[in-house]
Scaffold this motif. Structure first.
Motif, PDB file in Angstrom:
ATOM      1  N   ALA A 160      24.042  60.954  58.112  1.00 47.93           N
ATOM      2  CA  ALA A 160      24.946  61.973  57.586  1.00 47.93           C
ATOM      3  C   ALA A 160      26.199  61.333  56.996  1.00 47.93           C
ATOM      4  CB  ALA A 160      25.329  62.959  58.685  1.00 47.93           C
ATOM      5  N   LEU A 161      26.726  60.312  57.673  1.00 45.11           N
ATOM      6  CA  LEU A 161      27.911  59.609  57.181  1.00 45.11           C
ATOM      7  C   LEU A 161      27.638  58.966  55.826  1.00 45.11           C
ATOM      8  CD1 LEU A 161      30.828  58.544  58.005  1.00 45.11           C
ATOM      9  CD2 LEU A 161      29.625  56.468  58.661  1.00 45.11           C
ATOM     10  N   LEU A 191      28.861  65.853  66.235  1.00 40.77           N
ATOM     11  CA  LEU A 191      28.962  64.493  65.705  1.00 40.77           C
ATOM     12  C   LEU A 191      28.482  64.395  64.255  1.00 40.77           C
ATOM     13  CD1 LEU A 191      27.940  62.253  68.718  1.00 40.77           C
ATOM     14  CD2 LEU A 191      30.179  62.462  67.659  1.00 40.77           C
ATOM     15  N   THR A 192      27.404  65.069  63.913  1.00 38.74           N
ATOM     16  CA  THR A 192      26.936  64.997  62.530  1.00 38.74           C
ATOM     17  C   THR A 192      27.877  65.740  61.584  1.00 38.74           C
ATOM     18  OG1 THR A 192      25.404  66.831  62.926  1.00 38.74           O
ATOM     19  CG2 THR A 192      24.497  64.601  63.002  1.00 38.74           C
ATOM     20  N   LEU A 193      28.464  66.844  62.033  1.00 36.08           N
ATOM     21  CA  LEU A 193      29.439  67.538  61.194  1.00 36.08           C
ATOM     22  C   LEU A 193      30.677  66.675  60.983  1.00 36.08           C
ATOM     23  CD1 LEU A 193      29.250  71.208  62.509  1.00 36.08           C
ATOM     24  CD2 LEU A 193      28.389  70.313  60.349  1.00 36.08           C
ATOM     25  N   THR A 194      31.118  66.005  62.032  1.00 42.08           N
ATOM     26  CA  THR A 194      32.262  65.106  61.908  1.00 42.08           C
ATOM     27  C   THR A 194      31.940  63.937  60.984  1.00 42.08           C
ATOM     28  OG1 THR A 194      32.952  65.705  64.144  1.00 42.08           O
ATOM     29  CG2 THR A 194      33.925  63.716  63.207  1.00 42.08           C
ATOM     30  N   ALA A 195      30.750  63.377  61.141  1.00 42.32           N
ATOM     31  CA  ALA A 195      30.334  62.265  60.286  1.00 42.32           C
ATOM     32  C   ALA A 195      30.206  62.708  58.834  1.00 42.32           C
ATOM     33  CB  ALA A 195      29.019  61.671  60.780  1.00 42.32           C
ATOM     34  N   ALA A 196      29.706  63.912  58.604  1.00 41.40           N
ATOM     35  CA  ALA A 196      29.572  64.416  57.237  1.00 41.40           C
ATOM     36  C   ALA A 196      30.939  64.594  56.589  1.00 41.40           C
ATOM     37  CB  ALA A 196      28.813  65.741  57.236  1.00 41.40           C
ATOM     38  N   ALA A 235      33.770  63.075  57.467  1.00 50.05           N
ATOM     39  CA  ALA A 235      34.365  61.747  57.292  1.00 50.05           C
ATOM     40  C   ALA A 235      33.705  60.994  56.137  1.00 50.05           C
ATOM     41  CB  ALA A 235      34.242  60.942  58.579  1.00 50.05           C
ATOM     42  N   GLY A 236      32.388  61.076  56.035  1.00 42.79           N
ATOM     43  CA  GLY A 236      31.682  60.419  54.938  1.00 42.79           C
ATOM     44  C   GLY A 236      32.090  60.973  53.585  1.00 42.79           C
ATOM     45  N   ALA A 237      32.227  62.298  53.499  1.00 43.30           N
ATOM     46  CA  ALA A 237      32.650  62.909  52.237  1.00 43.30           C
ATOM     47  C   ALA A 237      34.074  62.497  51.887  1.00 43.30           C
ATOM     48  CB  ALA A 237      32.542  64.429  52.325  1.00 43.30           C
TER      49      ALA A 237
END
Length: 141
Positions: free
Chosen positions: A49-50, A112-117, A119-121
């Motif tokens: 996701a990140l 965690l995946t929402l946070t990673a998404a 942060a990645g964006a």
């Protein structure tokens, strides 16, 4: 909608699909999660996701893509949980037979995946704006 944002969304969704295919192809889908007291943490999925949203953010080069990345991940999780609950058999674990149970079981992974998404964006958008070659004649707007 800006063409860059649309291309960023399509690229991020394609990257998520490729990560899913490769984890399944290499047999990492069942062995990648770390069990914690609060739930399983799928490290490769969080990393995917990140990276996927980072690529999408770099292509989109827009602050609006951060929120679109979150919506994209929420949509992916909603479809995943719906599929898990709808395919649950009577002998499946109790948390996987209801949507509320599946949400509770996967709460840590979802957060965690929402946070990673997000942060990645954010990282992708900043790197894309910094290193992107946006010339007036080549703009995709």
């Amino acid at each position: 909608m800006d063409k860059r944002i649309l291309l960023g969304c399509l690229s991020a969704a394609a990257m998520l699909l490729l990560f899913g295919i490769f984890t399944k192809l290499f047999g990492l889908d069942s062995s990648q999660a770390i069990d914690t007291g609060a739930g399983a943490i799928p490290l490769i999925d969080v990393f995917g996701a990140l990276i996927a949203m980072g690529v999408g953010g770099a292509i989109a080069q827009s602050a609006h893509f951060r929120w679109i990345a979150l919506l994209l991940m929420v949509l992916m999780w909603a479809l995943t949980l719906f599929a898990v609950v709808s395919m649950a058999l009577p002998d499946s674990p109790l948390p996987m037979r209801t949507m509320v149970g599946a949400l509770k079981f996967n709460a840590v992974a979802i957060i965690l995946t929402l946070t990673a998404a997000f942060a990645g964006a954010l990282i992708g958008q900043r790197l894309g704006a910094r290193y992107g070659q946006r010339r007036d004649g080549l703009s995709m707007r």
